[in-house]
Design a protein around this motif. Structure first.
Motif, PDB file in Angstrom:
ATOM      1  N   ALA A   8       0.739  -1.243  -0.013  1.00  0.00           N
ATOM      2  CA  ALA A   8      -0.045   0.079  -0.274  1.00  0.00           C
ATOM      3  C   ALA A   8       0.771   1.476   0.112  1.00  0.00           C
ATOM      4  O   ALA A   8       0.482   2.399  -0.861  1.00  0.00           O
ATOM      5  N   GLY A  20       2.145   1.632  -3.564  1.00  0.00           N
ATOM      6  CA  GLY A  20       1.299   2.174  -4.363  1.00  0.00           C
ATOM      7  C   GLY A  20       0.957   3.800  -4.078  1.00  0.00           C
ATOM      8  O   GLY A  20       0.696   4.368  -4.964  1.00  0.00           O
ATOM      9  N   LEU A  21       0.994   4.252  -2.841  1.00  0.00           N
ATOM     10  CA  LEU A  21       0.740   5.613  -2.422  1.00  0.00           C
ATOM     11  C   LEU A  21       2.157   6.517  -3.264  1.00  0.00           C
ATOM     12  O   LEU A  21       1.999   7.658  -3.691  1.00  0.00           O
ATOM     13  N   CYS A  54       1.923   7.433  -6.700  1.00  0.00           N
ATOM     14  CA  CYS A  54       0.978   8.670  -6.834  1.00  0.00           C
ATOM     15  C   CYS A  54       1.848   9.950  -6.659  1.00  0.00           C
ATOM     16  O   CYS A  54       1.579  11.018  -7.213  1.00  0.00           O
ATOM     17  N   SER A  74      -1.381  -5.562  -3.401  1.00  0.00           N
ATOM     18  CA  SER A  74      -1.769  -4.295  -2.681  1.00  0.00           C
ATOM     19  C   SER A  74      -1.451  -3.088  -3.352  1.00  0.00           C
ATOM     20  O   SER A  74      -2.053  -1.974  -3.441  1.00  0.00           O
ATOM     21  N   ALA A  75      -0.070  -3.147  -3.889  1.00  0.00           N
ATOM     22  CA  ALA A  75       0.559  -1.828  -4.552  1.00  0.00           C
ATOM     23  C   ALA A  75      -0.322  -1.321  -5.643  1.00  0.00           C
ATOM     24  O   ALA A  75      -0.672  -0.314  -6.055  1.00  0.00           O
ATOM     25  N   LEU A 131      -3.297  -1.995  -6.551  1.00  0.00           N
ATOM     26  CA  LEU A 131      -4.802  -1.950  -5.896  1.00  0.00           C
ATOM     27  C   LEU A 131      -4.731  -0.254  -5.561  1.00  0.00           C
ATOM     28  O   LEU A 131      -5.600   0.272  -6.040  1.00  0.00           O
ATOM     29  N   VAL A 132      -3.920   0.034  -4.763  1.00  0.00           N
ATOM     30  CA  VAL A 132      -3.918   1.510  -4.041  1.00  0.00           C
ATOM     31  C   VAL A 132      -3.588   2.367  -5.299  1.00  0.00           C
ATOM     32  O   VAL A 132      -4.233   3.317  -5.483  1.00  0.00           O
ATOM     33  N   ALA A 133      -2.581   1.823  -6.120  1.00  0.00           N
ATOM     34  CA  ALA A 133      -2.331   2.853  -7.124  1.00  0.00           C
ATOM     35  C   ALA A 133      -3.429   3.048  -7.960  1.00  0.00           C
ATOM     36  O   ALA A 133      -3.847   4.301  -8.389  1.00  0.00           O
ATOM     37  N   ILE A 146      -6.807   2.769  -7.516  1.00  0.00           N
ATOM     38  CA  ILE A 146      -7.805   3.563  -6.898  1.00  0.00           C
ATOM     39  C   ILE A 146      -7.526   4.907  -6.981  1.00  0.00           C
ATOM     40  O   ILE A 146      -8.321   5.955  -7.149  1.00  0.00           O
ATOM     41  N   LEU A 147      -6.277   5.159  -6.472  1.00  0.00           N
ATOM     42  CA  LEU A 147      -6.174   6.921  -6.268  1.00  0.00           C
ATOM     43  C   LEU A 147      -5.836   7.516  -7.496  1.00  0.00           C
ATOM     44  O   LEU A 147      -6.154   8.560  -7.672  1.00  0.00           O
TER      45      LEU A 147
END
Length: 516
Positions: free
Chosen positions: A170, A173-174, A177, A209-210, A212-214, A216-217
């Motif tokens: 996560a 993934g953040l 961004c 996880s990476a 999915l977070v990327a 979604i954002l």
């Protein structure tokens, strides 16, 4: 000649044991963080960066007003940093100081995380070396760039990967961004760290996880303006960025000045350090967990080779100390004193160069004065620049009502190096175009200049502020230094505006049809 630490095992082991015991205190991390804050923050109010600082602060201002990056204004990086600054703008109002406080905290965080990663596999002296080097690297230059946030998130992912692959992914993934390249590298690194301790399933959880977070954002921006997002980020990196590529340093002609010589050749020091690490890693077959920071280092190498200046060496210089410290520890334990010494020497050179830049900034600053503008919040600039900006802001605000636009122009638009979007932030007036950025390959092209002319014709700004500093159209040894031959915007400004005042490097132009 080998150092005492390498020649005398008992002495070094006793010293390392004592230091290691002292560093087991729970106060170690807060102390290192505060020392990093001091190193980075001691010059927090010194200097401005018209281009990079202006771009991010102006983007934050647009976001606070409800605009979207890519769709409503041109943006080269992921949206993360723009939204951090936009949030600060919404909470505290426009300011040249608030982002600096956040940046100092991020600088110190990156250094502490570098220490934490290195300390898992290296003795206290080497881990402290990694901390000091990372702290020195992050402390200068200081601009509101996405590098510190992306590096902090990437390092955090590497630390969490053993315990929680999902949380580590996560964070990666953040990080995506903030910087797409560093975020992707962080995802691969966390997967390697998770694979080393938890096997394939743990690595898969980190990657999923990476992703999915990327996803979604980034979804709102992909849905709002997919073509603009691609063109301004990936497309720019693949095509237009080549115009700004700078060659690696050549022969040195500055005489025997060791600090300047080291600064000039530091890109080679970084690349040599990474190559040396590879040799050690392959020869000693370093365990997989020690390879986890490598993707971040390779992303930093690619970034450095894209443009070898002081801003682009930061990611590699911040990650390399972790690799060097852990590899030196491995070499030492294997009895390879020469290899350990070589790694430590590179680590010391990178730290020395970072600390020397800070020393010069502290001991030999130009005459500075506070910028007499509310949003400056006590930030200082070179005296002549500070006086010119204060007078310019008062003049513009007295003649352009709040909410009405002004346009900040370069001396010419067929050759562009950098612009000065910081003026928009200081005068607190909007840009009538979506191009705060003044980049070759963007505003030097006919389609973009025609678009800007349409925007100017529609909004008819009363004033244009032309930034005449020589750096604005300075020729570089690359494609950006060749005139594009496009004069659409220059011709429009020449026909419709006339100079009425001059404040230092700033010429104020009034529309010919406006009332004096």
């Amino acid at each position: 000649m080998e150092s005492t630490w390498l020649r005398h095992p008992r002495r070094r082991d006793l010293g390392a044991t004592r230091l290691g015991t002292a560093l087991e205190s729970p106060w170690v991390y807060p102390c290192l963080f505060l020392l990093g804050v001091l190193l980075s923050g001691i010059t927090i109010r010194w200097g401005i960066n018209p281009h990079d600082e202006g771009l991010v602060l102006q983007a934050g201002r647009r976001i606070a007003d409800g605009q979207l990056p890519y769709r409503d204004f041109y943006a080269n990086y992921g949206p993360g940093q723009y939204y951090v600054v936009g949030g600060l703008d919404a909470l505290f109002g426009p300011s040249l100081l608030t982002w600096r406080i956040v940046r100092v905290a991020l600088d110190a965080t990156v250094a502490v995380l570098a220490y934490a990663i290195a300390r898992r596999d290296a003795p206290a002296p080497l881990a402290l070396g990694a901390w000091l080097t990372a702290a020195a690297v992050m402390a200068f230059p200081s601009i509101p760039h996405p590098n510190p946030a992306a590096l902090a998130l990437g390092f955090g992912g590497l630390l969490l990967a053993r315990r929680s692959p999902v949380a580590a992914g996560a964070l990666a993934g953040l990080a995506f961004c903030f910087r797409f390249d560093l975020g992707l590298a962080a995802a691969i690194g966390t997967a390697l760290a998770a694979l080393a301790d938890g096997g394939r399933r743990a690595a898969a959880r980190a990657l999923v996880s990476a992703a999915l977070v990327a996803a979604i954002l980034m979804a709102p921006f992909v849905l709002a303006a997919p073509d603009d997002l691609w063109d301004q980020t990936v497309g720019f990196a693949l095509h237009e960025q080549g115009l700004q590529r700078l060659p690696l340093p050549g022969a040195w002609h500055g005489g025997l000045e060791p600090n300047k010589l080291l600064e000039f050749y530091v890109p080679y020091v970084l690349m040599a350090g990474l190559a040396l690490w590879f040799l050690v890693a392959l020869r000693d077959r370093l365990p997989l967990r020690l390879w986890a920071p490598l993707p971040l280092a390779l992303a930093g190498l690619e970034y450095l080779l894209a443009r070898t200046d002081e801003f682009h060496l930061v990611p590699l210089a911040a990650v390399l100390p972790v690799l060097l410290a852990t590899a030196a520890a491995r070499e030492r334990s294997a009895g390879h004193a020469a290899g350990a010494l070589a790694l430590v020497v590179v680590l010391g050179l990178v730290a020395l160069q970072g600390l020397d830049r800070k020393r010069i900034q502290l001991l030999d600053p130009p005459p500075l004065a506070s910028i007499d503008v509310d949003v400056a919040d006590g930030v200082k600039a070179p005296r002549d620049e500070a006086l010119a900006l204060g007078a310019l802001v008062r003049y513009v605000r007295a003649r352009v009502p709040p909410g009405q636009p002004v346009f900040v122009a370069n001396p010419r638009f067929d050759v562009v190096k950098v612009g000065n979007p910081l003026v928009y932030v200081l005068v607190d007036r909007p840009n009538p175009t979506r191009y705060d950025v003044m980049q070759p390959g963007v505003v030097t092209t006919a389609p973009v200049q025609r678009e800007m002319v349409r925007d100017l014709e529609r909004s008819r700004p009363r004033l244009v502020i032309r930034w005449l500093n020589p750096v604005a159209d300075e020729r570089e040894p690359n494609g950006a230094g060749r005139p594009s031959g496009v004069h659409v915007l220059d011709g429009y400004l020449r026909r419709n505006y006339v100079e009425v005042r001059r404040f230092g490097d700033y010429a104020v132009l009034r529309h010919r049809q406006a009332v004096a």
